[in-house]
Design an enzyme around this catalytic site. Structure first.
Site, PDB file in Angstrom:
ATOM      1  N   LYS A  26     -10.778  38.078 -43.942  1.00  0.00           N
ATOM      2  CA  LYS A  26     -11.137  39.421 -44.405  1.00  0.00           C
ATOM      3  C   LYS A  26     -12.437  39.431 -45.194  1.00  0.00           C
ATOM      4  O   LYS A  26     -13.193  40.400 -45.139  1.00  0.00           O
ATOM      5  CB  LYS A  26     -10.014  40.003 -45.271  1.00  0.00           C
ATOM      6  CG  LYS A  26      -8.817  40.448 -44.460  1.00  0.00           C
ATOM      7  CD  LYS A  26      -8.002  41.463 -45.244  1.00  0.00           C
ATOM      8  CE  LYS A  26      -6.835  41.982 -44.438  1.00  0.00           C
ATOM      9  NZ  LYS A  26      -5.911  42.794 -45.230  1.00  0.00           N
ATOM     10  N   LYS A  68      -5.479  38.825 -32.521  1.00  0.00           N
ATOM     11  CA  LYS A  68      -4.300  39.571 -32.959  1.00  0.00           C
ATOM     12  C   LYS A  68      -4.530  41.081 -32.787  1.00  0.00           C
ATOM     13  O   LYS A  68      -5.631  41.558 -33.021  1.00  0.00           O
ATOM     14  CB  LYS A  68      -4.088  39.243 -34.446  1.00  0.00           C
ATOM     15  CG  LYS A  68      -2.745  39.588 -34.997  1.00  0.00           C
ATOM     16  CD  LYS A  68      -2.633  39.143 -36.449  1.00  0.00           C
ATOM     17  CE  LYS A  68      -3.541  39.950 -37.370  1.00  0.00           C
ATOM     18  NZ  LYS A  68      -3.310  39.716 -38.804  1.00  0.00           N
ATOM     19  N   LYS A  90      -5.186  46.856 -36.870  1.00  0.00           N
ATOM     20  CA  LYS A  90      -5.650  48.227 -37.076  1.00  0.00           C
ATOM     21  C   LYS A  90      -7.150  48.284 -37.262  1.00  0.00           C
ATOM     22  O   LYS A  90      -7.751  49.346 -37.162  1.00  0.00           O
ATOM     23  CB  LYS A  90      -4.931  48.900 -38.247  1.00  0.00           C
ATOM     24  CG  LYS A  90      -4.647  48.063 -39.447  1.00  0.00           C
ATOM     25  CD  LYS A  90      -3.683  48.792 -40.390  1.00  0.00           C
ATOM     26  CE  LYS A  90      -2.664  47.873 -41.006  1.00  0.00           C
ATOM     27  NZ  LYS A  90      -1.515  48.527 -41.557  1.00  0.00           N
TER      28      LYS A  90
HETATM   29  P1  TYM Z   1       0.339  44.458 -42.780  1.00  0.00           P
HETATM   30  O1  TYM Z   1       0.282  45.820 -43.350  1.00  0.00           O
HETATM   31  O2  TYM Z   1      -0.900  43.845 -42.232  1.00  0.00           O
HETATM   32  O3  TYM Z   1       1.417  44.410 -41.621  1.00  0.00           O
HETATM   33  C1  TYM Z   1       2.743  44.878 -41.796  1.00  0.00           C
HETATM   34  C2  TYM Z   1       3.699  44.012 -41.007  1.00  0.00           C
HETATM   35  O4  TYM Z   1       3.330  44.005 -39.626  1.00  0.00           O
HETATM   36  C3  TYM Z   1       3.182  42.666 -39.179  1.00  0.00           C
HETATM   37  N1  TYM Z   1       2.103  42.618 -38.180  1.00  0.00           N
HETATM   38  C4  TYM Z   1       2.237  42.064 -36.977  1.00  0.00           C
HETATM   39  N2  TYM Z   1       3.277  41.473 -36.368  1.00  0.00           N
HETATM   40  C5  TYM Z   1       3.089  41.027 -35.114  1.00  0.00           C
HETATM   41  N3  TYM Z   1       1.908  41.146 -34.431  1.00  0.00           N
HETATM   42  C6  TYM Z   1       0.839  41.743 -35.006  1.00  0.00           C
HETATM   43  N4  TYM Z   1      -0.309  41.865 -34.326  1.00  0.00           N
HETATM   44  C7  TYM Z   1       0.972  42.232 -36.338  1.00  0.00           C
HETATM   45  N5  TYM Z   1       0.133  42.867 -37.188  1.00  0.00           N
HETATM   46  C8  TYM Z   1       0.833  43.083 -38.316  1.00  0.00           C
HETATM   47  C9  TYM Z   1       2.835  41.876 -40.410  1.00  0.00           C
HETATM   48  O5  TYM Z   1       3.144  40.501 -40.237  1.00  0.00           O
HETATM   49  C10 TYM Z   1       3.681  42.537 -41.464  1.00  0.00           C
HETATM   50  O6  TYM Z   1       4.994  42.021 -41.451  1.00  0.00           O
HETATM   51  N6  TYM Z   1       0.439  41.467 -46.735  1.00  0.00           N
HETATM   52  C11 TYM Z   1       1.265  42.318 -45.913  1.00  0.00           C
HETATM   53  C12 TYM Z   1       1.958  43.425 -46.664  1.00  0.00           C
HETATM   54  C13 TYM Z   1       2.792  42.983 -47.826  1.00  0.00           C
HETATM   55  C14 TYM Z   1       4.033  42.325 -47.771  1.00  0.00           C
HETATM   56  C15 TYM Z   1       4.456  42.155 -49.125  1.00  0.00           C
HETATM   57  C16 TYM Z   1       4.833  41.875 -46.738  1.00  0.00           C
HETATM   58  C17 TYM Z   1       2.490  43.181 -49.134  1.00  0.00           C
HETATM   59  N7  TYM Z   1       3.493  42.680 -49.930  1.00  0.00           N
HETATM   60  C18 TYM Z   1       5.651  41.536 -49.451  1.00  0.00           C
HETATM   61  C19 TYM Z   1       6.041  41.251 -47.070  1.00  0.00           C
HETATM   62  C20 TYM Z   1       6.432  41.084 -48.414  1.00  0.00           C
HETATM   63  C21 TYM Z   1       0.377  42.959 -44.864  1.00  0.00           C
HETATM   64  O7  TYM Z   1      -0.795  43.086 -45.021  1.00  0.00           O
HETATM   65  O8  TYM Z   1       1.032  43.463 -43.813  1.00  0.00           O
END
Ligand code: TYM
Length: 332
Positions: A111, A194, A197
């Site tokens: 990032k 991957k 968004k």
């Molecule tokens: P974020 O917002 O990027 O994504 C949310 C969830 O979606 C999953 N994900 C995917 N799974 C499969 N294939 C993909 N291409 C894909 N893109 C996203 C992510 O693995 C996630 O489960 N850091 C985290 C948010 C967060 C969090 C937490 C998660 C903040 N605090 C505590 C768990 C526990 C994030 O940016 O997810």
């Protein structure tokens, strides 16, 4: 006791990766665990967010969870900034985690890109806040997509170090739950990237707000290779686009990749894409319709978040109080 915490950033488009890697699994776990699901708006501002858009996205992602089948009565659904314990515990963890640990985080490197010096301090400390999200509830299990694995390992390291440093057995060592056949959904334009968004091309992803025509068009244009589909999972080796589309089909139909290949092996992509389109449209358009209905009634979404925040705070506050006591902060 088993307790689930998971979070999602309220930024940009909610897409099929979020749905298959996370939200769909949350829906099936909600019966077996106490679950807390959080729109992580504090994490969102680690990179610039337009305030009006952040508010809109927070509602939209919440609507997405509800439309997908998360029951806000049974589970706690809220946005992170409404429960101060997250930021408060994150500060304590900033003092537990080591610079070296955070320096190894691949998501920060991705990032921040080449201009690391210009990244926000929040982006660097992002995983500490994530550990705080989870441990403010002493969550035992965290269902996520594969890309969050390294952050969850860091959460375990932080819990362990806190327990060791203070000579307590206070925080649980959280288990990741990386479930299903689509734990890493890839871009429809490039099987090595991957689905995300932030991809500049909207054709790289299926958004949860896409209608049937958009889903059909994106799948029609999805990159493939010239061979027909293999009959076994081994045959997906070295064919990332085929593996991705089969994984998506499997996850959407609650089957294994092997089961799907037993049905579609030998077909050309053109036929399989029609099947996949039909399946994706049948699963996603009802969610999409319900999201639109909820977005037309933002008051109902806000009410869910408000109630969720109260319930979340009731769990997190006593845990934070114990942490402050353990650390040695004098009570007022
Ligand atoms: P974020 O917002 O990027 O994504 C949310 C969830 O979606 C999953 N994900 C995917 N799974 C499969 N294939 C993909 N291409 C894909 N893109 C996203 C992510 O693995 C996630 O489960 N850091 C985290 C948010 C967060 C969090 C937490 C998660 C903040 N605090 C505590 C768990 C526990 C994030 O940016 O997810």
């Amino acid at each position: 006791m088993n307790r689930i915490f998971s979070g999602i950033q309220p930024t940009g488009n909610l897409h099929l990766g979020n749905y298959l890697g996370a939200i769909r699994n949350w829906v099936s776990l909600q019966g077996d665990y106490e679950c807390i699901f959080c729109m992580v708006d504090l994490h969102a501002i680690t990179v610039w967010q337009d305030p009006a858009e952040l508010r809109r996205c927070t509602r939209e992602v919440t609507a997405g969870l509800l439309a997908a089948g998360i029951d806000p009565k049974k589970n706690v659904v809220f946005n992170q900034s409404t429960v101060p314990a997250h930021a408060q515990l994150a500060w304590v963890f900033n003092c537990v985690a080591r610079m070296g640990w955070l320096n190894r985080m691949t998501q920060f490197k991705e990032k921040a890109g080449k201009n690391k010096e210009n990244a926000s301090v929040g982006l660097f400390a992002y995983p500490d806040l994530m550990a705080a999200d989870i441990l403010a509830y002493k969550a035992t299990h965290v269902p996520v997509g594969e890309d969050q694995k390294q952050h969850l390992e860091l959460t375990r390291d932080i819990a362990q170090k806190f327990n060791n440093d203070y000579g307590v057995e206070f925080f649980p060592i959280t288990e990741p739950l990386i479930l299903g056949e689509a734990t890493r959904v890839m871009s429809l334009r490039d099987g090595a990237k991957k689905m995300s968004k932030s991809d500049a091309s909207d054709y790289a992803r299926i958004n949860m707000t896409d209608d049937a025509d958009a889903i059909a068009q994106k799948l029609r244009k999805a990159k493939t290779d010239p061979e027909p589909l293999p009959e076994t999972v081994d045959g997906l080796e070295g064919r990332p686009e085929a593996a991705n589309l089969i994984g998506i089909y499997a996850a959407l139909s609650d089957k294994t990749k092997a089961q799907v290949l037993a049905e579609v092996g030998g077909k050309p992509f053109s036929d399989f894409k029609k099947d996949l389109t039909e399946l994706a449209v049948s699963v996603l358009t009802p969610i999409n319709g319900e999201m639109a209905r909820l977005m037309a009634d933002p008051g109902s979404v806000d009410a869910v978040l408000r109630e969720g925040a109260e319930r979340a705070a009731a769990i997190a506050e006593p845990i934070l109080k114990d942490v402050y006591e353990i650390v040695g902060f004098l009570k007022p």
